[in-house]
Design a protein around this motif. Structure first.
Motif, PDB file in Angstrom:
ATOM      1  N   GLY A  45       0.908  -1.166   0.384  1.00 36.33           N
ATOM      2  CA  GLY A  45       0.210   0.124  -0.073  1.00 36.33           C
ATOM      3  C   GLY A  45       1.302   1.351   0.124  1.00 36.33           C
ATOM      4  N   PHE A  46       0.216   2.047   0.508  1.00 35.03           N
ATOM      5  CA  PHE A  46       1.101   3.938  -0.112  1.00 35.03           C
ATOM      6  C   PHE A  46       2.382   3.592   1.146  1.00 35.03           C
ATOM      7  CE2 PHE A  46      -3.160   5.868  -0.606  1.00 35.03           C
ATOM      8  CZ  PHE A  46      -2.819   6.234  -1.505  1.00 35.03           C
ATOM      9  N   GLY A  48       4.130   1.047   2.282  1.00 37.57           N
ATOM     10  CA  GLY A  48       4.746  -0.191   2.208  1.00 37.57           C
ATOM     11  C   GLY A  48       5.505   0.406   0.679  1.00 37.57           C
ATOM     12  N   GLY A  68      -1.521  -9.176  -2.526  1.00 40.09           N
ATOM     13  CA  GLY A  68      -2.752  -8.990  -3.609  1.00 40.09           C
ATOM     14  C   GLY A  68      -1.860  -8.551  -5.094  1.00 40.09           C
ATOM     15  N   GLY A  73      -5.243  -3.035  -1.035  1.00 39.36           N
ATOM     16  CA  GLY A  73      -5.745  -2.846   0.315  1.00 39.36           C
ATOM     17  C   GLY A  73      -6.063  -1.422   0.111  1.00 39.36           C
ATOM     18  N   ARG A  77      -8.111   1.655  -3.115  1.00 38.28           N
ATOM     19  CA  ARG A  77      -9.866   1.925  -2.854  1.00 38.28           C
ATOM     20  C   ARG A  77      -9.932   2.724  -1.858  1.00 38.28           C
ATOM     21  NH1 ARG A  77     -11.400  -3.919  -0.401  1.00 38.28           N
ATOM     22  NH2 ARG A  77      -8.914  -5.027  -1.429  1.00 38.28           N
ATOM     23  N   GLY A  79     -11.305   7.135  -0.782  1.00 38.60           N
ATOM     24  CA  GLY A  79     -12.080   7.525  -0.970  1.00 38.60           C
ATOM     25  C   GLY A  79     -10.953   9.174  -1.815  1.00 38.60           C
ATOM     26  N   SER A 215       1.244 -12.919  -3.077  1.00 34.25           N
ATOM     27  CA  SER A 215       2.653 -13.262  -2.646  1.00 34.25           C
ATOM     28  C   SER A 215       2.801 -13.220  -1.210  1.00 34.25           C
ATOM     29  CB  SER A 215       3.907 -12.807  -2.698  1.00 34.25           C
ATOM     30  OG  SER A 215       4.220 -12.928  -3.891  1.00 34.25           O
ATOM     31  N   GLY A 246      -1.182  -2.791   6.817  1.00 34.49           N
ATOM     32  CA  GLY A 246      -2.276  -1.271   7.626  1.00 34.49           C
ATOM     33  C   GLY A 246      -4.329  -2.574   7.591  1.00 34.49           C
ATOM     34  N   ALA A 249      -4.053  -6.377   8.145  1.00 35.50           N
ATOM     35  CA  ALA A 249      -2.565  -7.348   8.864  1.00 35.50           C
ATOM     36  C   ALA A 249      -3.334  -8.970   8.981  1.00 35.50           C
ATOM     37  CB  ALA A 249      -2.487  -6.901   9.965  1.00 35.50           C
ATOM     38  N   THR A 250      -2.406  -9.798   9.229  1.00 37.53           N
ATOM     39  CA  THR A 250      -2.872 -11.254   8.879  1.00 37.53           C
ATOM     40  C   THR A 250      -1.747 -11.787  10.395  1.00 37.53           C
ATOM     41  OG1 THR A 250      -1.380 -11.849   7.230  1.00 37.53           O
ATOM     42  CG2 THR A 250      -3.521 -11.681   6.313  1.00 37.53           C
ATOM     43  N   TYR A 297     -18.046  11.522   3.422  1.00 39.02           N
ATOM     44  CA  TYR A 297     -17.268  11.844   1.823  1.00 39.02           C
ATOM     45  C   TYR A 297     -17.360  11.763   0.565  1.00 39.02           C
ATOM     46  CZ  TYR A 297     -15.083   7.820   1.988  1.00 39.02           C
ATOM     47  OH  TYR A 297     -15.204   5.659   2.827  1.00 39.02           O
ATOM     48  N   PHE A 373      -2.506   4.403   9.830  1.00 39.85           N
ATOM     49  CA  PHE A 373      -3.107   6.112   9.309  1.00 39.85           C
ATOM     50  C   PHE A 373      -4.543   6.328   9.064  1.00 39.85           C
ATOM     51  CE2 PHE A 373       1.012   4.541   7.139  1.00 39.85           C
ATOM     52  CZ  PHE A 373       1.924   5.592   7.522  1.00 39.85           C
ATOM     53  N   SER A 374      -5.546   5.382   9.760  1.00 38.99           N
ATOM     54  CA  SER A 374      -6.511   5.563  10.780  1.00 38.99           C
ATOM     55  C   SER A 374      -6.930   6.404   8.499  1.00 38.99           C
ATOM     56  CB  SER A 374      -7.076   6.462  11.196  1.00 38.99           C
ATOM     57  OG  SER A 374      -6.179   6.353  12.071  1.00 38.99           O
ATOM     58  N   GLY A 375      -7.883   7.719   9.045  1.00 39.21           N
ATOM     59  CA  GLY A 375      -9.117   8.009   7.233  1.00 39.21           C
ATOM     60  C   GLY A 375      -8.372   9.007   6.219  1.00 39.21           C
TER      61      GLY A 375
HETATM   62  C1  LIG Z   1     -12.939   2.571   2.267  1.00 37.28           C
HETATM   63  C2  LIG Z   1     -11.645   3.745   2.882  1.00 37.28           C
HETATM   64  C3  LIG Z   1     -11.669   4.861   1.908  1.00 37.28           C
HETATM   65  C4  LIG Z   1     -10.753   6.303   2.768  1.00 37.28           C
HETATM   66  N1  LIG Z   1     -10.850   6.965   2.297  1.00 37.28           N
HETATM   67  C5  LIG Z   1      -9.739   7.859   2.446  1.00 37.28           C
HETATM   68  C6  LIG Z   1      -9.646   8.998   2.091  1.00 37.28           C
HETATM   69  O1  LIG Z   1     -10.559   9.896   1.134  1.00 37.28           O
HETATM   70  N2  LIG Z   1      -8.145   9.587   1.629  1.00 37.28           N
HETATM   71  C7  LIG Z   1      -7.631   9.638   2.871  1.00 37.28           C
HETATM   72  O2  LIG Z   1      -6.676   9.606   3.038  1.00 37.28           O
HETATM   73  N3  LIG Z   1      -7.252   8.738   3.777  1.00 37.28           N
HETATM   74  C8  LIG Z   1      -8.655   7.660   3.001  1.00 37.28           C
HETATM   75  N4  LIG Z   1      -8.463   6.418   3.671  1.00 37.28           N
HETATM   76  C9  LIG Z   1      -6.914   5.861   4.471  1.00 37.28           C
HETATM   77  C10 LIG Z   1      -6.247   5.913   3.366  1.00 37.28           C
HETATM   78  O3  LIG Z   1      -6.705   4.441   2.310  1.00 37.28           O
HETATM   79  C11 LIG Z   1      -5.292   3.738   4.356  1.00 37.28           C
HETATM   80  O4  LIG Z   1      -4.986   5.174   5.431  1.00 37.28           O
HETATM   81  C12 LIG Z   1      -3.942   4.072   3.396  1.00 37.28           C
HETATM   82  O5  LIG Z   1      -4.368   4.085   2.669  1.00 37.28           O
HETATM   83  C13 LIG Z   1      -2.695   2.891   4.599  1.00 37.28           C
HETATM   84  O6  LIG Z   1      -1.734   2.705   3.819  1.00 37.28           O
HETATM   85  P1  LIG Z   1      -1.407   1.622   4.091  1.00 37.28           P
HETATM   86  O7  LIG Z   1      -0.434   1.120   3.303  1.00 37.28           O
HETATM   87  O8  LIG Z   1      -0.806   2.077   5.681  1.00 37.28           O
HETATM   88  O9  LIG Z   1      -2.702   0.229   3.761  1.00 37.28           O
HETATM   89  P2  LIG Z   1      -3.016  -0.773   2.987  1.00 37.28           P
HETATM   90  O10 LIG Z   1      -3.277   0.477   1.453  1.00 37.28           O
HETATM   91  O11 LIG Z   1      -4.365  -1.313   3.115  1.00 37.28           O
HETATM   92  O12 LIG Z   1      -1.851  -1.969   2.182  1.00 37.28           O
HETATM   93  C14 LIG Z   1      -2.324  -3.094   3.109  1.00 37.28           C
HETATM   94  C15 LIG Z   1      -1.964  -3.690   2.471  1.00 37.28           C
HETATM   95  O13 LIG Z   1      -0.945  -5.256   2.975  1.00 37.28           O
HETATM   96  C16 LIG Z   1      -1.353  -6.434   2.072  1.00 37.28           C
HETATM   97  N5  LIG Z   1      -1.246  -7.605   3.294  1.00 37.28           N
HETATM   98  C17 LIG Z   1      -2.011  -7.599   4.426  1.00 37.28           C
HETATM   99  N6  LIG Z   1      -1.239  -8.457   4.707  1.00 37.28           N
HETATM  100  C18 LIG Z   1      -0.164  -8.968   4.127  1.00 37.28           C
HETATM  101  C19 LIG Z   1       0.582 -10.217   3.836  1.00 37.28           C
HETATM  102  N7  LIG Z   1       0.149 -11.137   4.803  1.00 37.28           N
HETATM  103  N8  LIG Z   1       1.125 -10.433   2.928  1.00 37.28           N
HETATM  104  C20 LIG Z   1       1.216  -9.560   1.634  1.00 37.28           C
HETATM  105  N9  LIG Z   1       0.915  -8.329   2.492  1.00 37.28           N
HETATM  106  C21 LIG Z   1      -0.057  -8.039   3.295  1.00 37.28           C
HETATM  107  C22 LIG Z   1      -2.559  -5.815   2.100  1.00 37.28           C
HETATM  108  O14 LIG Z   1      -2.965  -6.976   0.772  1.00 37.28           O
HETATM  109  C23 LIG Z   1      -2.446  -4.263   1.661  1.00 37.28           C
HETATM  110  O15 LIG Z   1      -3.026  -4.679   0.097  1.00 37.28           O
HETATM  111  C24 LIG Z   1      -9.378   5.074   3.394  1.00 37.28           C
HETATM  112  C25 LIG Z   1      -9.962   4.252   3.554  1.00 37.28           C
HETATM  113  C26 LIG Z   1     -10.754   3.067   3.339  1.00 37.28           C
HETATM  114  C27 LIG Z   1     -10.708   1.849   3.681  1.00 37.28           C
END
Ligand SMILES: Cc1cc2nc3c(=O)[nH]c(=O)nc-3n(C[C@H](O)[C@H](O)[C@H](O)COP(=O)(O)OP(=O)(O)OC[C@H]3O[C@@H](n4cnc5c(N)ncnc54)[C@H](O)[C@@H]3O)c2cc1C
Length: 435
Positions: A45-46, A48, A68, A73, A77, A79, A215, A246, A249-250, A297, A373-375
């Protein structure tokens, strides 16, 4: 088919507007065989991807494993709203941490926003970015507080991009009977988050990062002075590991589970409404989020659809009919859109923390986690990912230092009891939106 805990297929993106409108993602073959790296990142995700880009640019051998496709994650997908600052406002940070630390955190937020501009430049469409964000108050009694906040940001931080908005102007900006006033932030806006994730991934790969989709990491084990990351198809021996999984987490790091809670949020996208109607509903093409605890939103897409987020759920499973789940929120905000068909509806899972601020921890020497990172992950996720990446490359900067001053509380009840305790609390706070 490998399924996430929410029952979604890791083999393809959620059925979102973004997946339907993004180009094919960068090549990310599954991990096979035994590999080595200076740093291995779990989660594409963002956070990583931001870390992978920074590490590769610093000349480190970095490998990333994602369950995926990249950006599968929340990052691919959400907002797409570009929010300035942290998930707690500056006065809150001043009260909890003191003015000096609050100022340092604001500087990080400004730098994160600039960093985003650099990332937008990586994409040929600038990720469909549109400037301008509206904070809309759904209670008349909240408006004075919003205006005082804008004045505070001018006076204490010299931030001139906020402008207070009264009831009439708000109605001209957002054609909803629901709002009484609020603030416009010229530095906020909205973008296509999957294009952003893919742009960061492409840049990381071009800088030398090895990115593996499909993977899922099944275990992280001590191996000599470093760590071994295992997937079904291969292993990576690495000096350090960053887990950035994010809300998906598993259970790889049970100690972290006490600090973050996965919650689900939902989005629906209407059929195209036409350019004229789009401008009537939201003037100036801005994004809007409101003052509810379970925030609503919304914004227009480049092809004049309303992309509307509303409604939350707790637990692994999503509602069966997500469109029907979101519809009442949308129709209370825009009664004139009653019955408008939806072309897309999907859910996503985000990680929240007790104080809604990100959580970064060295769980064991060389094994790091960045999460929660919450919202507000669109701006802060890639930047703080990069900050941790730079630290792992031996160049910890001001952003990493600021991240480390965040309190990082645990949920009451720890990993086992955080669900019932927090779900009760969140349900109560959500109820307050009605009064
Ligand atoms: C519906 C929704 C709307 C949102 N709207 C906004 C918005 O408008 N503005 C904003 O700033 N934020 C928004 N957010 C929050 C924002 O999307 C997240 O804070 C941010 O994307 C988190 O990034 P991340 O990299 O921490 O997690 P993620 O993007 O969730 O990435 C984590 C990744 O880890 C992978 N993963 C998990 N377990 C494993 C494993 N065992 N092995 C390998 N990979 C694994 C997952 O597949 C996933 O792709 C929203 C969130 C959601 C769900």
């Amino acid at each position: 088919m490998t399924l996430s805990r929410s029952g979604e297929d890791f083999g393809r993106h959620a059925p979102s507007y973004y997946a339907a409108t993004a180009p094919a993602g960068p090549d990310a073959p599954a991990l096979e065989g035994s590999e080595r790296a200076d740093v291995c990142i779990v989660g594409g995700g963002f956070a990583g991807l931001g870390a992978a880009l920074a590490l590769a640019r610093a000349g480190k051998a970095v490998r990333l494993v994602e369950a995926g496709p990249l950006g599968w994650g929340a990052s691919g997908r959400n907002g797409g709203q570009v929010h300035m600052g942290w998930n707690q406002d500056q006065p809150w940070l001043e009260r909890k941490l003191g003015l000096a630390k609050a100022r340092a955190l604001w500087d990080v937020a400004l730098a994160a926003r600039e960093h985003l501009d650099g990332l937008l430049a990586l994409d040929p469409d600038a990720c469909d970015f549109r400037a301008g964000h509206v904070h809309a108050d759904h209670r008349a009694r909240f408006v004075a507080g919003s205006h005082a906040h804008a004045a505070h940001m001018h006076e204490v931080y010299g931030y001139q991009d906020l402008r207070a908005v009264g009831r009439e102007e708000m109605r001209a900006l957002v054609d909803s009977p629901d709002y009484h006033g609020g603030i416009i932030d010229a530095r906020g806006g909205h973008l296509h988050p999957l294009k952003l994730a893919q742009g960061i991934a492409r840049a990381a790969a071009a800088a030398g990062a090895a990115l593996h989709g499909g993977s899922p990491c099944t275990a992280i084990k001590r191996s000599g002075a470093g760590w071994r990351v295992e997937t079904a198809g291969g292993t990576v021996e690495a000096g350090a590991v960053l887990v950035a999984t994010g809300g998906y987490a598993t259970g790889l790091l049970p100690r972290i589970d006490a600090h973050v809670l996965p919650i689900n949020n939902f989005i629906a996208v209407t059929a195209p409404l036409g350019a004229e109607r789009a401008v009537q509903l939201i003037a100036g093409g801005r994004s809007v989020s409101d003052s509810r605890f379970v925030v609503r939103y919304f914004r227009m897409t480049p092809d004049h659809r309303l992309l509307f987020g509303g409604g939350e759920s707790y637990g692994w499973r999503f509602p069966k009919d997500i469109g029907s789940f979101v519809r009442p929120h949308l129709e209370r905000t825009f009664p004139q859109l009653a019955g408008t068909p939806f072309d897309y509806a999907w859910g996503g899972t985000l990680a929240i923390t007790p104080d809604r601020l990100p959580h970064c921890q060295e769980v064991q020497p060389g094994l790091w986690s960045l999460n929660g990172f919450s919202g507000v992950g669109v701006v802060l996720g890639p930047y703080l990912g990069a900050a941790v990446g730079e630290m792992l490359a031996g160049k910890a900067g001001a952003a990493f230092a600021a991240l480390r001053v965040l309190p990082g509380p645990r949920f009451p009840g720890g990993p086992a009891l955080r669900w019932p305790t927090m779900v009760a609390a969140l349900g109560f706070l959500g109820l307050r939106d009605r009064f």
